[in-house]
Design a protein around this motif. Structure first.
Motif, PDB file in Angstrom:
ATOM      1  N   VAL A  46       0.505  -0.988  -0.384  1.00  0.00           N
ATOM      2  CA  VAL A  46      -0.448   0.115   0.073  1.00  0.00           C
ATOM      3  C   VAL A  46       1.100   1.677  -0.107  1.00  0.00           C
ATOM      4  O   VAL A  46       0.834   2.447  -0.508  1.00  0.00           O
ATOM      5  N   LEU A  50       1.140   3.968  -3.298  1.00  0.00           N
ATOM      6  CA  LEU A  50       0.591   5.673  -2.699  1.00  0.00           C
ATOM      7  C   LEU A  50       1.886   6.512  -3.344  1.00  0.00           C
ATOM      8  O   LEU A  50       1.553   7.136  -3.791  1.00  0.00           O
ATOM      9  N   LYS A  53       1.167   6.815  -7.155  1.00  0.00           N
ATOM     10  CA  LYS A  53       0.242   7.603  -6.956  1.00  0.00           C
ATOM     11  C   LYS A  53       1.083   9.169  -7.172  1.00  0.00           C
ATOM     12  O   LYS A  53       0.286   9.446  -7.885  1.00  0.00           O
ATOM     13  N   THR A  71      -5.397  10.941  -3.312  1.00  0.00           N
ATOM     14  CA  THR A  71      -4.648  10.331  -2.236  1.00  0.00           C
ATOM     15  C   THR A  71      -5.800   9.829  -1.471  1.00  0.00           C
ATOM     16  O   THR A  71      -5.561   8.527  -0.576  1.00  0.00           O
ATOM     17  N   LEU A  74      -7.656   6.958  -2.740  1.00  0.00           N
ATOM     18  CA  LEU A  74      -6.760   6.157  -2.703  1.00  0.00           C
ATOM     19  C   LEU A  74      -6.354   4.642  -1.518  1.00  0.00           C
ATOM     20  O   LEU A  74      -7.115   3.895  -1.291  1.00  0.00           O
ATOM     21  N   LEU A  75      -6.711   6.120  -0.622  1.00  0.00           N
ATOM     22  CA  LEU A  75      -6.169   5.100   0.264  1.00  0.00           C
ATOM     23  C   LEU A  75      -7.124   4.911   1.464  1.00  0.00           C
ATOM     24  O   LEU A  75      -7.152   4.027   2.596  1.00  0.00           O
ATOM     25  N   CYS A  78      -7.697   0.238   1.118  1.00  0.00           N
ATOM     26  CA  CYS A  78      -6.493   0.081   1.057  1.00  0.00           C
ATOM     27  C   CYS A  78      -6.620   0.334   2.631  1.00  0.00           C
ATOM     28  O   CYS A  78      -6.033  -1.523   3.304  1.00  0.00           O
TER      29      CYS A  78
END
Length: 220
Positions: A46, A50, A53, A71, A74-75, A78
């Motif tokens: 992860v 990140l 990205k 971000t 996406l976090l 995850c």
């Protein structure tokens, strides 16, 4: 030290007369989370994902506010995935109890469907020990007959990657060396191949009898 009978987990059936509980315990949460569910590797993945990205957003000239928003988007999933791994480790630990008696080893497990496996001490051909830095460790049991051992049904209470000859395993037990010593002492009084059982300390490269007998090199 004798274990308080009131703290023992209820067994599926009463022990026969003359049989006694030597040790009973559960896997450690950390051991299951890190070594069975690989939450540490998931966290590293992860973090790298990140970072990649963020670098991609920055190299493409994305605005800072947009970078932060993307971000965070996406976090959240995850972290949700890692939380799920931690929850599974907690559930598996809660559902698992290992019991060593003077006659057998009993594995009780199963989150959705409780199951158990009884291994007579006389059927154990060899015992291995792999310890970790915190004193916990794995104790795989090599059986004289593995025909009825299912790798899939027993996971994670099974030695990793031993598919042809599955070995049931006490996974991530606390104070593993002490538990292995108690098991070896119980095995010493049994007939058959278990009387010759040694405990192999994998992280030291030696085959060590936890009862205190001299060590011998492990064959490569």
């Amino acid at each position: 030290m004798k274990q308080d009978p009131s703290q023992l987990h209820e067994l599926s059936s009463p022990l026969p007369e003359g049989e006694r509980v030597i040790w009973q315990g559960k896997p450690t949460f950390k051991g299951l989370a890190v070594r069975s569910f690989h939450i540490r590797e998931a966290g590293i993945y992860v973090g790298l994902f990140l970072a990649w990205k963020l670098w991609s957003y920055w190299s493409n000239g994305m605005a800072t506010s947009d970078m932060v928003g993307s971000t965070v988007a996406l976090l959240v999933p995850c972290l949700g995935g890692m939380a799920l791994l931690a929850l599974l480790a907690w559930l598996f630990r809660r559902a698992t109890t290992y019991t060593i008696t003077s006659k057998r080893v009993l594995l009780q497990f199963g989150v959705a469907l409780p199951m158990s496996m009884t291994i007579p001490l006389s059927k154990i051909a060899n015992v291995d020990l792999r310890t970790n830095g915190d004193g916990s460790g794995d104790i795989p049991l090599q059986l004289a007959d593995t025909k009825r051992v299912s790798y899939v049904l027993l996971w994670p209470h099974i030695r990793p990657w031993r598919l042809r000859a599955p070995e049931p395993m006490l996974n991530s037990v606390p104070e593993a060396a002490s538990v292995a010593a108690k098991l070896a002492e119980a095995l010493a009084g049994q007939p058959g191949p278990s009387a010759q059982s040694l405990v192999q300390v994998a992280n030291s490269g030696l085959s060590k009898d936890p009862l205190g007998n001299p060590s011998a090199p492990v064959a490569a």
